[in-house]
Design a protein around this motif. Structure first.
Motif, PDB file in Angstrom:
ATOM      1  N   ALA A 215       0.828  -1.211   0.000  1.00 15.11           N
ATOM      2  CA  ALA A 215       0.000   0.000   0.000  1.00 15.11           C
ATOM      3  C   ALA A 215       0.857   1.253   0.000  1.00 15.11           C
ATOM      4  O   ALA A 215       0.585   2.211  -0.737  1.00 15.11           O
ATOM      5  CB  ALA A 215      -0.941  -0.014   1.199  1.00 15.11           C
ATOM      6  N   ASP A 216       1.910   1.263   0.829  1.00 14.54           N
ATOM      7  CA  ASP A 216       2.796   2.432   0.856  1.00 14.54           C
ATOM      8  C   ASP A 216       3.568   2.569  -0.455  1.00 14.54           C
ATOM      9  O   ASP A 216       3.847   3.690  -0.919  1.00 14.54           O
ATOM     10  CB  ASP A 216       3.769   2.327   2.029  1.00 14.54           C
ATOM     11  N   GLY A 217       3.907   1.434  -1.070  1.00 10.64           N
ATOM     12  CA  GLY A 217       4.575   1.487  -2.360  1.00 10.64           C
ATOM     13  C   GLY A 217       3.694   2.098  -3.435  1.00 10.64           C
ATOM     14  O   GLY A 217       4.169   2.878  -4.275  1.00 10.64           O
ATOM     15  N   ALA A 218       2.408   1.747  -3.400  1.00 10.18           N
ATOM     16  CA  ALA A 218       1.478   2.341  -4.371  1.00 10.18           C
ATOM     17  C   ALA A 218       1.361   3.842  -4.155  1.00 10.18           C
ATOM     18  O   ALA A 218       1.325   4.625  -5.121  1.00 10.18           O
ATOM     19  CB  ALA A 218       0.113   1.668  -4.240  1.00 10.18           C
ATOM     20  N   ALA A 219       1.315   4.263  -2.885  1.00  7.58           N
ATOM     21  CA  ALA A 219       1.227   5.693  -2.587  1.00  7.58           C
ATOM     22  C   ALA A 219       2.489   6.413  -3.030  1.00  7.58           C
ATOM     23  O   ALA A 219       2.435   7.528  -3.588  1.00  7.58           O
ATOM     24  CB  ALA A 219       0.993   5.891  -1.089  1.00  7.58           C
ATOM     25  N   LEU A 220       3.655   5.784  -2.790  1.00  4.35           N
ATOM     26  CA  LEU A 220       4.914   6.403  -3.200  1.00  4.35           C
ATOM     27  C   LEU A 220       5.001   6.505  -4.722  1.00  4.35           C
ATOM     28  O   LEU A 220       5.408   7.541  -5.262  1.00  4.35           O
ATOM     29  CB  LEU A 220       6.096   5.596  -2.654  1.00  4.35           C
ATOM     30  N   SER A 221       4.621   5.432  -5.423  1.00  7.90           N
ATOM     31  CA  SER A 221       4.662   5.448  -6.887  1.00  7.90           C
ATOM     32  C   SER A 221       3.791   6.569  -7.450  1.00  7.90           C
ATOM     33  O   SER A 221       4.200   7.298  -8.368  1.00  7.90           O
ATOM     34  CB  SER A 221       4.202   4.100  -7.443  1.00  7.90           C
ATOM     35  N   ALA A 222       2.584   6.683  -6.892  1.00  4.55           N
ATOM     36  CA  ALA A 222       1.666   7.721  -7.371  1.00  4.55           C
ATOM     37  C   ALA A 222       2.224   9.110  -7.095  1.00  4.55           C
ATOM     38  O   ALA A 222       2.109  10.023  -7.932  1.00  4.55           O
ATOM     39  CB  ALA A 222       0.299   7.542  -6.712  1.00  4.55           C
ATOM     40  N   TRP A 223       2.833   9.283  -5.921  1.00  8.37           N
ATOM     41  CA  TRP A 223       3.389  10.597  -5.561  1.00  8.37           C
ATOM     42  C   TRP A 223       4.565  10.951  -6.470  1.00  8.37           C
ATOM     43  O   TRP A 223       4.677  12.087  -6.941  1.00  8.37           O
ATOM     44  CB  TRP A 223       3.823  10.588  -4.094  1.00  8.37           C
ATOM     45  N   ILE A 224       5.456   9.991  -6.738  1.00  8.34           N
ATOM     46  CA  ILE A 224       6.593  10.263  -7.620  1.00  8.34           C
ATOM     47  C   ILE A 224       6.091  10.636  -9.015  1.00  8.34           C
ATOM     48  O   ILE A 224       6.593  11.577  -9.643  1.00  8.34           O
ATOM     49  CB  ILE A 224       7.537   9.044  -7.681  1.00  8.34           C
ATOM     50  N   ALA A 225       5.075   9.903  -9.505  1.00  8.65           N
ATOM     51  CA  ALA A 225       4.529  10.190 -10.834  1.00  8.65           C
ATOM     52  C   ALA A 225       3.930  11.591 -10.896  1.00  8.65           C
ATOM     53  O   ALA A 225       4.091  12.310 -11.899  1.00  8.65           O
ATOM     54  CB  ALA A 225       3.480   9.143 -11.193  1.00  8.65           C
ATOM     55  N   ALA A 226       3.248  11.985  -9.813  1.00  3.86           N
ATOM     56  CA  ALA A 226       2.595  13.294  -9.806  1.00  3.86           C
ATOM     57  C   ALA A 226       3.581  14.437  -9.634  1.00  3.86           C
ATOM     58  O   ALA A 226       3.272  15.586  -9.979  1.00  3.86           O
ATOM     59  CB  ALA A 226       1.555  13.338  -8.686  1.00  3.86           C
ATOM     60  N   ASN A 227       4.783  14.124  -9.107  1.00  7.62           N
ATOM     61  CA  ASN A 227       5.757  15.183  -8.819  1.00  7.62           C
ATOM     62  C   ASN A 227       7.059  14.981  -9.578  1.00  7.62           C
ATOM     63  O   ASN A 227       8.107  15.509  -9.169  1.00  7.62           O
ATOM     64  CB  ASN A 227       6.039  15.218  -7.308  1.00  7.62           C
ATOM     65  N   ALA A 228       7.006  14.232 -10.658  1.00  2.00           N
ATOM     66  CA  ALA A 228       8.230  13.895 -11.388  1.00  2.00           C
ATOM     67  C   ALA A 228       9.011  15.123 -11.836  1.00  2.00           C
ATOM     68  O   ALA A 228      10.247  15.104 -11.860  1.00  2.00           O
ATOM     69  CB  ALA A 228       7.877  13.019 -12.583  1.00  2.00           C
ATOM     70  N   GLY A 229       8.315  16.200 -12.196  1.00  2.00           N
ATOM     71  CA  GLY A 229       9.004  17.396 -12.649  1.00  2.00           C
ATOM     72  C   GLY A 229       9.219  18.427 -11.579  1.00  2.00           C
ATOM     73  O   GLY A 229       9.613  19.569 -11.866  1.00  2.00           O
ATOM     74  N   ASP A 230       8.960  18.054 -10.325  1.00  2.00           N
ATOM     75  CA  ASP A 230       9.010  19.024  -9.220  1.00  2.00           C
ATOM     76  C   ASP A 230      10.080  18.691  -8.185  1.00  2.00           C
ATOM     77  O   ASP A 230       9.902  18.942  -6.991  1.00  2.00           O
ATOM     78  CB  ASP A 230       7.647  19.093  -8.540  1.00  2.00           C
ATOM     79  N   ASN A 231      11.187  18.076  -8.635  1.00  2.00           N
ATOM     80  CA  ASN A 231      12.322  17.832  -7.752  1.00  2.00           C
ATOM     81  C   ASN A 231      11.933  16.960  -6.547  1.00  2.00           C
ATOM     82  O   ASN A 231      12.136  17.354  -5.390  1.00  2.00           O
ATOM     83  CB  ASN A 231      12.903  19.173  -7.260  1.00  2.00           C
ATOM     84  N   PRO A 232      11.416  15.741  -6.762  1.00  2.00           N
ATOM     85  CA  PRO A 232      11.056  14.877  -5.627  1.00  2.00           C
ATOM     86  C   PRO A 232      12.303  14.430  -4.866  1.00  2.00           C
ATOM     87  O   PRO A 232      13.286  13.992  -5.468  1.00  2.00           O
ATOM     88  CB  PRO A 232      10.347  13.697  -6.287  1.00  2.00           C
ATOM     89  N   MET A 233      12.252  14.538  -3.550  1.00  2.00           N
ATOM     90  CA  MET A 233      13.377  14.214  -2.674  1.00  2.00           C
ATOM     91  C   MET A 233      12.878  13.344  -1.521  1.00  2.00           C
ATOM     92  O   MET A 233      11.698  13.369  -1.164  1.00  2.00           O
ATOM     93  CB  MET A 233      14.001  15.492  -2.102  1.00  2.00           C
ATOM     94  N   ALA A 234      13.797  12.585  -0.920  1.00  2.00           N
ATOM     95  CA  ALA A 234      13.453  11.779   0.254  1.00  2.00           C
ATOM     96  C   ALA A 234      14.732  11.430   1.010  1.00  2.00           C
ATOM     97  O   ALA A 234      15.849  11.616   0.500  1.00  2.00           O
ATOM     98  CB  ALA A 234      12.706  10.513  -0.152  1.00  2.00           C
ATOM     99  N   THR A 235      14.546  10.897   2.211  1.00  2.00           N
ATOM    100  CA  THR A 235      15.658  10.480   3.052  1.00  2.00           C
ATOM    101  C   THR A 235      15.353   9.103   3.630  1.00  2.00           C
ATOM    102  O   THR A 235      14.223   8.850   4.087  1.00  2.00           O
ATOM    103  CB  THR A 235      15.876  11.470   4.210  1.00  2.00           C
TER     104      THR A 235
END
Length: 368
Positions: A215-235
């Motif tokens: 479930a968290d992977g699906a949420a992360l995938s969707a978030w990366i797709a929605a923010n692909a051009g907006d400098n997605p970052m994580a730690t």
């Protein structure tokens, strides 16, 4: 004593030779051999199986035999080692959980809440984060982070594809640690394994990594797709140990289940810790020294069962191996045990009699 029986495969001749050597060693050693562990599958027809009949001979020689139930669960009738004289071991969790998290997930377009998972690694970041599936059109195999022969570290990308990014991969087909080695070889600095429903594992990855739920992977995938051009970052936060008793007594999703349909003996017999077990690891696994790993499987729970049998032999020398097996089963607990979903009570086809409770077993007043 460790008996080396497997190379490219585990031949029947080698297995039987090892059991024969166990019997010889048991007769020659001053205190004999108390217990034998067998972390290999098989034994579906125990009355016509030379290895299982060898185990019967070991039991007759006074040796407690524990074997793996198999890792084909949670489907019914998948359990191995059906011989009544063998203590067939399912796998469940213990109270130690190796927590790791993906945190500070942010971009110019918005953020995502922290995602808690598992992974016995250091932290990393902040760094750009990408979904390997987004490279599938250019590099086939990107989604699963593997290409070519299963079991080889074989990245689908050339070296230098990444430049320190955190790369998210979908679980499946290739090994969990292998995928991390592949992203590292291509230049990644961190690794997220997005589960496929099989359950989280606290692996010691070859680079900073975290295993998150489906479930968290699906949420992360969707978030990366929605923010692909907006400098997605994580730690990647880095591991910590959670010793909450509530972490224990959950059946492993992979643990093979009964009923066994060959004849009227219930299997498995018992369950023991088999999830996120730390031990030495063989060479050639892509690990840096010291070579250790956290592995899950009934191959990890069966040694706990064999160790319990050895301790019982020391504390209750009046008991035969079959009486030790009986004492462990009759004193086992199902008080807190639940299925892999974390809340449904277990049944006998999940774990047999229950989870080993050595404090109760050594006081057993009735054995069969």
């Amino acid at each position: 004593i460790a008996y080396d029986v497997c190379d490219a495969g585990c031949t029947g001749a080698s297995l039987v030779a090892a059991i024969n050597q166990v019997l010889i060693d048991a007769g020659n050693l001053p205190d004999g051999i108390a217990a034998l562990n067998y972390s290999i599958s098989g034994g579906g027809n125990p009355y016509n199986d030379t290895v299982e009949l060898g185990f019967l001979a070991a039991v007759q020689a006074g040796i407690y035999v524990a074997a793996s139930a198999g890792n084909a669960g949670p489907g019914a009738s998948t359990v191995a080692h059906l011989g009544p004289w063998v203590s067939t071991t399912a796998a469940s969790t213990h109270n130690r959980t190796i927590v790791n998290s993906l945190v500070d997930i942010d971009s110019d377009g918005g953020s995502l809440a922290d995602l808690t998972g598992k992974g016995f690694t250091s932290g990393y970041g902040p760094a750009p984060i990408i979904n390997s599936a987004d490279l599938e059109g250019t590099y086939p195999g990107s989604t699963l982070c593997g290409l070519g022969s299963i079991g080889d570290f074989n990245p689908p990308w050339p070296p230098g594809t990444f430049n320190g990014e955190i790369v998210a991969c979908t679980r499946g087909t290739f090994g969990r640690v292998e995928k991390g080695a592949n992203v590292l070889a291509a230049g990644a600095g961190g690794y997220v394994l997005m589960d496929n429903g099989a359950g989280l594992v606290g692996d010691a990855h070859v680079l900073p990594g975290v295993h998150i739920s489906q479930a968290d992977g699906a949420a992360l995938s969707a978030w990366i797709a929605a923010n692909a051009g907006d400098n997605p970052m994580a730690t990647i936060a880095g591991y910590s140990m959670d010793l909450d008793p509530a972490n224990g007594d959950v059946m492993a999703g992979f643990s093979s289940r009964g009923p066994q349909l060959a004849f009227d003996v219930n299997k498995p017999d018992i369950t023991a810790p088999g999830v996120d077990i730390m031990a030495a690891e063989a060479n050639g696994q892509g690990l840096s020294f010291p070579e250790y790993q956290i592995i899950s499987g009934t191959s990890m729970s069966s040694p706990h069962n064999a160790g319990a049998g050895a301790l019982m032999a020391a504390s209750r020398p009046d008991l035969t191996p079959q009486e030790i097996k009986s004492a462990l089963m009759l004193s086992s607990t199902t008080e807190f045990t639940v299925k892999e979903d974390g809340f449904t009570p277990t049944d006998a086809f999940d774990l047999g009699a229950g989870r080993i409770d050595l404090n109760a077993a050594k006081q057993a007043g009735l054995v069969m």
